[in-house]
Design a protein around this motif. Structure first.
Motif, PDB file in Angstrom:
ATOM      1  N   ILE A  16       0.835  -1.200   0.000  1.00 24.65           N
ATOM      2  CA  ILE A  16       0.000   0.000   0.000  1.00 24.65           C
ATOM      3  C   ILE A  16       0.871   1.251   0.000  1.00 24.65           C
ATOM      4  CG2 ILE A  16      -1.565   1.346   1.488  1.00 24.65           C
ATOM      5  CD1 ILE A  16      -3.117  -1.300   1.890  1.00 24.65           C
ATOM      6  N   LYS A  17       1.960   1.205   0.757  1.00 24.48           N
ATOM      7  CA  LYS A  17       2.901   2.332   0.771  1.00 24.48           C
ATOM      8  C   LYS A  17       3.460   2.573  -0.636  1.00 24.48           C
ATOM      9  CE  LYS A  17       7.144   3.877   2.993  1.00 24.48           C
ATOM     10  NZ  LYS A  17       8.249   3.537   3.897  1.00 24.48           N
ATOM     11  N   GLU A  18       3.803   1.492  -1.345  1.00 29.80           N
ATOM     12  CA  GLU A  18       4.325   1.609  -2.707  1.00 29.80           C
ATOM     13  C   GLU A  18       3.269   2.216  -3.642  1.00 29.80           C
ATOM     14  OE1 GLU A  18       6.025  -1.111  -6.422  1.00 29.80           O
ATOM     15  OE2 GLU A  18       5.091  -2.115  -4.710  1.00 29.80           O
ATOM     16  N   LEU A  19       2.025   1.743  -3.546  1.00 33.23           N
ATOM     17  CA  LEU A  19       0.960   2.265  -4.404  1.00 33.23           C
ATOM     18  C   LEU A  19       0.706   3.745  -4.118  1.00 33.23           C
ATOM     19  CD1 LEU A  19      -1.537  -0.733  -4.361  1.00 33.23           C
ATOM     20  CD2 LEU A  19      -0.071   0.000  -6.264  1.00 33.23           C
ATOM     21  N   LYS A  20       0.752   4.111  -2.853  1.00 33.34           N
ATOM     22  CA  LYS A  20       0.543   5.513  -2.488  1.00 33.34           C
ATOM     23  C   LYS A  20       1.615   6.401  -3.110  1.00 33.34           C
ATOM     24  CE  LYS A  20      -0.135   8.442   1.581  1.00 33.34           C
ATOM     25  NZ  LYS A  20      -0.153   8.487   3.063  1.00 33.34           N
ATOM     26  N   GLU A  21       2.848   5.935  -3.081  1.00 36.32           N
ATOM     27  CA  GLU A  21       3.951   6.708  -3.660  1.00 36.32           C
ATOM     28  C   GLU A  21       3.824   6.796  -5.183  1.00 36.32           C
ATOM     29  OE1 GLU A  21       7.516   7.701  -5.519  1.00 36.32           O
ATOM     30  OE2 GLU A  21       7.010   5.591  -5.463  1.00 36.32           O
ATOM     31  N   LEU A  22       3.489   5.687  -5.823  1.00 37.92           N
ATOM     32  CA  LEU A  22       3.341   5.669  -7.279  1.00 37.92           C
ATOM     33  C   LEU A  22       2.178   6.547  -7.753  1.00 37.92           C
ATOM     34  CD1 LEU A  22       3.897   1.874  -8.053  1.00 37.92           C
ATOM     35  CD2 LEU A  22       5.380   3.774  -8.747  1.00 37.92           C
ATOM     36  N   LEU A  23       1.133   6.591  -6.964  1.00 43.98           N
ATOM     37  CA  LEU A  23      -0.057   7.349  -7.330  1.00 43.98           C
ATOM     38  C   LEU A  23       0.285   8.785  -7.708  1.00 43.98           C
ATOM     39  CD1 LEU A  23      -3.186   6.946  -7.412  1.00 43.98           C
ATOM     40  CD2 LEU A  23      -3.224   7.885  -5.101  1.00 43.98           C
ATOM     41  N   ILE A  24       1.205   9.397  -6.963  1.00 43.49           N
ATOM     42  CA  ILE A  24       1.573  10.792  -7.205  1.00 43.49           C
ATOM     43  C   ILE A  24       2.866  10.924  -8.005  1.00 43.49           C
ATOM     44  CG2 ILE A  24       2.145  12.990  -6.079  1.00 43.49           C
ATOM     45  CD1 ILE A  24      -0.855  12.036  -5.870  1.00 43.49           C
ATOM     46  N   SER A  25       3.858  10.084  -7.725  1.00 42.80           N
ATOM     47  CA  SER A  25       5.154  10.234  -8.403  1.00 42.80           C
ATOM     48  C   SER A  25       5.056  10.012  -9.907  1.00 42.80           C
ATOM     49  CB  SER A  25       6.200   9.295  -7.800  1.00 42.80           C
ATOM     50  OG  SER A  25       5.894   7.944  -8.110  1.00 42.80           O
ATOM     51  N   LEU A  26       4.137   9.176 -10.335  1.00 44.53           N
ATOM     52  CA  LEU A  26       4.025   8.901 -11.769  1.00 44.53           C
ATOM     53  C   LEU A  26       3.477  10.090 -12.554  1.00 44.53           C
ATOM     54  CD1 LEU A  26       2.884   5.170 -11.767  1.00 44.53           C
ATOM     55  CD2 LEU A  26       5.133   6.114 -12.346  1.00 44.53           C
ATOM     56  N   ILE A  27       2.772  10.967 -11.887  1.00 44.88           N
ATOM     57  CA  ILE A  27       2.296  12.182 -12.563  1.00 44.88           C
ATOM     58  C   ILE A  27       3.494  13.017 -12.991  1.00 44.88           C
ATOM     59  CG2 ILE A  27       1.048  14.363 -12.310  1.00 44.88           C
ATOM     60  CD1 ILE A  27      -0.789  12.947 -10.313  1.00 44.88           C
ATOM     61  N   GLU A  28       4.383  13.284 -12.048  1.00 44.19           N
ATOM     62  CA  GLU A  28       5.555  14.111 -12.342  1.00 44.19           C
ATOM     63  C   GLU A  28       6.419  13.471 -13.427  1.00 44.19           C
ATOM     64  OE1 GLU A  28       9.509  16.013 -10.216  1.00 44.19           O
ATOM     65  OE2 GLU A  28       7.967  15.112  -8.956  1.00 44.19           O
ATOM     66  N   LYS A  29       6.636  12.160 -13.319  1.00 39.55           N
ATOM     67  CA  LYS A  29       7.460  11.472 -14.319  1.00 39.55           C
ATOM     68  C   LYS A  29       6.820  11.552 -15.702  1.00 39.55           C
ATOM     69  CE  LYS A  29       9.642   8.371 -11.078  1.00 39.55           C
ATOM     70  NZ  LYS A  29       9.813   7.037 -10.569  1.00 39.55           N
ATOM     71  N   THR A  30       5.515  11.378 -15.749  1.00 38.83           N
ATOM     72  CA  THR A  30       4.817  11.420 -17.037  1.00 38.83           C
ATOM     73  C   THR A  30       4.845  12.825 -17.627  1.00 38.83           C
ATOM     74  OG1 THR A  30       3.378   9.596 -16.313  1.00 38.83           O
ATOM     75  CG2 THR A  30       2.635  10.902 -18.214  1.00 38.83           C
ATOM     76  N   GLU A  31       4.640  13.824 -16.790  1.00 31.87           N
ATOM     77  CA  GLU A  31       4.713  15.215 -17.268  1.00 31.87           C
ATOM     78  C   GLU A  31       6.106  15.532 -17.814  1.00 31.87           C
ATOM     79  OE1 GLU A  31       2.067  18.662 -15.484  1.00 31.87           O
ATOM     80  OE2 GLU A  31       3.145  17.607 -13.898  1.00 31.87           O
ATOM     81  N   ILE A  32       7.133  15.142 -17.084  1.00 29.58           N
ATOM     82  CA  ILE A  32       8.511  15.382 -17.535  1.00 29.58           C
ATOM     83  C   ILE A  32       8.741  14.693 -18.870  1.00 29.58           C
ATOM     84  CG2 ILE A  32      10.939  14.828 -17.044  1.00 29.58           C
ATOM     85  CD1 ILE A  32      10.237  15.341 -14.034  1.00 29.58           C
ATOM     86  N   ASP A  33       8.327  13.441 -18.964  1.00 28.55           N
ATOM     87  CA  ASP A  33       8.504  12.707 -20.222  1.00 28.55           C
ATOM     88  C   ASP A  33       7.738  13.376 -21.362  1.00 28.55           C
ATOM     89  OD1 ASP A  33      10.157  10.864 -19.004  1.00 28.55           O
ATOM     90  OD2 ASP A  33       8.579   9.369 -18.723  1.00 28.55           O
ATOM     91  N   PHE A  34       6.554  13.867 -21.077  1.00 26.86           N
ATOM     92  CA  PHE A  34       5.759  14.520 -22.111  1.00 26.86           C
ATOM     93  C   PHE A  34       6.437  15.804 -22.588  1.00 26.86           C
ATOM     94  CE2 PHE A  34       2.608  17.581 -23.528  1.00 26.86           C
ATOM     95  CZ  PHE A  34       1.995  16.861 -24.554  1.00 26.86           C
ATOM     96  N   TYR A  35       6.786  16.662 -21.653  1.00 26.65           N
ATOM     97  CA  TYR A  35       7.368  17.953 -22.034  1.00 26.65           C
ATOM     98  C   TYR A  35       8.790  17.816 -22.598  1.00 26.65           C
ATOM     99  CZ  TYR A  35       3.243  20.221 -20.211  1.00 26.65           C
ATOM    100  OH  TYR A  35       1.942  20.620 -20.013  1.00 26.65           O
TER     101      TYR A  35
END
Length: 152
Positions: free
Chosen positions: A86-105
């Motif tokens: 659950i701790k891992e899922l909680k971290e991924l829930l938000i961290s993947l937004i930043e990674k995806t935005e960086i990859d997009f831009y």
């Protein structure tokens, strides 16, 4: 794309609230008449986003194959999710937004493989995939709002 990312961040923050409002037992509880639980829905939206955006663009996802297998479309919970998971899922829930935005831009997404979703949506572009992702996450947020009515 800014409005798509803004909607996605708002949605993910609503999912994040479930970690604070519900116990490990409640996150894992499958109410009678349901085929999944709160935590499965969260894991599912994480892996679905990675498949919709990254796999469809031929880019390695930021999640493990094991995590994908647990929460991919067509699965359901087979055992209790642990506090560490659950701790891992909680971290991924938000961290993947930043990674995806960086990859997009940073223009990491060069190709996109058109596809039909399991629910019949034709995705012909990366933008379609981002828009569908927000729609998909909204559906699962609705499922979770229904599940929480049956938790004590």
């Amino acid at each position: 794309m800014e409005s798509i990312f803004k909607t996605w961040k708002t949605s993910r923050n609503l999912f994040l609230e479930y970690f604070d409002k519900y116990s490990l037992e409640q996150l894992n509880k499958i109410p009678e008449g349901f085929s999944n639980n709160l935590i499965w829905n969260i894991g599912h939206i994480i892996v679905a986003q990675q498949a919709l955006i990254y796999k469809s663009s031929n880019i390695q996802e930021y999640i493990s194959g094991e995590l994908f297998e647990l929460y991919k479309p067509g699965t359901k919970p087979t055992e209790q999710t642990t506090a560490d998971e659950i701790k891992e899922l909680k971290e991924l829930l938000i961290s993947l937004i930043e990674k995806t935005e960086i990859d997009f831009y940073n223009k990491r997404f060069v190709t996109f493989n058109e596809r039909m979703t399991g629910t019949g949506f034709h995705l012909s572009s990366l933008k379609d995939a981002f828009e569908f992702n927000n729609y998909h996450e909204g559906l699962h947020l609705g499922f979770m709002m229904n599940i929480r009515k049956f938790l004590s």
